[in-house]
Design a protein around this motif. Structure first.
Motif: not given
Length: 242
Positions: A108-117
């Motif tokens: 969840x931490x990785x996804x929040x950053x990777x897909x932030x845009x």
């Protein structure tokens, strides 16, 4: 019906099972000790049948006690076997669920950053917060694996470890099965403990009758009276005074 329970006569088992749960007497003495004291009392009372018969205790009561002792012993053995198996299931469940929650937090931490845009993906990700219960964890891990499989580029840009997605997919399946096994074993454990406690209750009811009768008949005979007392509590009180 288990193989051990099959060794108990059906009519005796039916009587044990018929005891309402609200009438169960909770053991206050370790079962192994109680069963030994029960056997000692039965042997002691056997020698006093002439006197005990005057207050209604006869050989049938002694034989009945012995059958109830054996039934309780068999059900205690079965309870211990199931209890140990359930402990193993609980350990595995706790270990794998902890791993699942930790992995969920990481991804969840990785996804929040990777897909932030990516508004579309972020809308999905924001819904993947853990709700109460294992079903939420199982479902979310599976969704993580699907998102990562179809939308790799944002993850590749942050050098995401794709092994996490395979692990999430596997845990999603295994946690579902492990939880079902654990729930099933927990239910089985409860049922067996209830049956063991019923057998203890059924034994105690008759044993108390014999014990009280012996105390009444031999109230003036200290030597014979001693055999109708509960040695466990006598010894426990003695050790507390030391």
């Amino acid at each position: 019906m288990t193989e051990i329970a099959n060794n108990i006569q059906k009519d005796l088992l039916d009587k044990i099972e018929s005891i309402p749960e609200k009438q169960i007497i909770t053991p206050t003495i370790p079962i192994a000790i109680y069963l030994q004291e029960s056997e000692n009392l039965a042997a002691w009372a056997m020698d006093d049948l002439d006197q005990l018969s005057k207050v209604g205790i006869n050989i049938t009561h002694i034989e009945d006690v012995k059958e109830r002792i054996e039934a309780c012993r068999l059900l205690q053995t079965e309870w211990m076997n199931i209890k140990n198996c359930t402990s193993d299931a609980k350990i595995k469940w706790q270990k794998d669920s902890e791993a699942g929650y930790a992995l969920h937090k990481e991804i969840l931490h990785d996804f929040n950053f990777a897909y932030r845009d990516d508004k579309r993906q972020m809308k999905i990700i924001k819904r993947l917060k853990l709700k109460r219960g294992i079903s939420s964890l199982v479902e979310n891990l599976g969704v993580f694996a699907e998102i990562g499989r179809h939308e790799k580029e944002p993850l590749e840009k942050i050098h995401f470890n794709f092994d996490k997605l395979e692990k999430a997919r596997q845990l999603s399946y295994s946690l579902h099965d492990i939880h079902n096994d654990y729930t099933s074993s927990t239910e089985k454990k409860h049922k067996q403990k209830v049956l063991r406690d019923k057998s203890y209750t059924y034994l105690k009811l008759l044993l108390d009758e014999i014990r009280l009768s012996g105390k009444y008949v031999f109230s003036g005979n200290k030597e014979r009276l001693q055999g109708y007392k509960v040695n466990y509590f006598i010894q426990k009180r003695a050790s507390q005074k030391e």
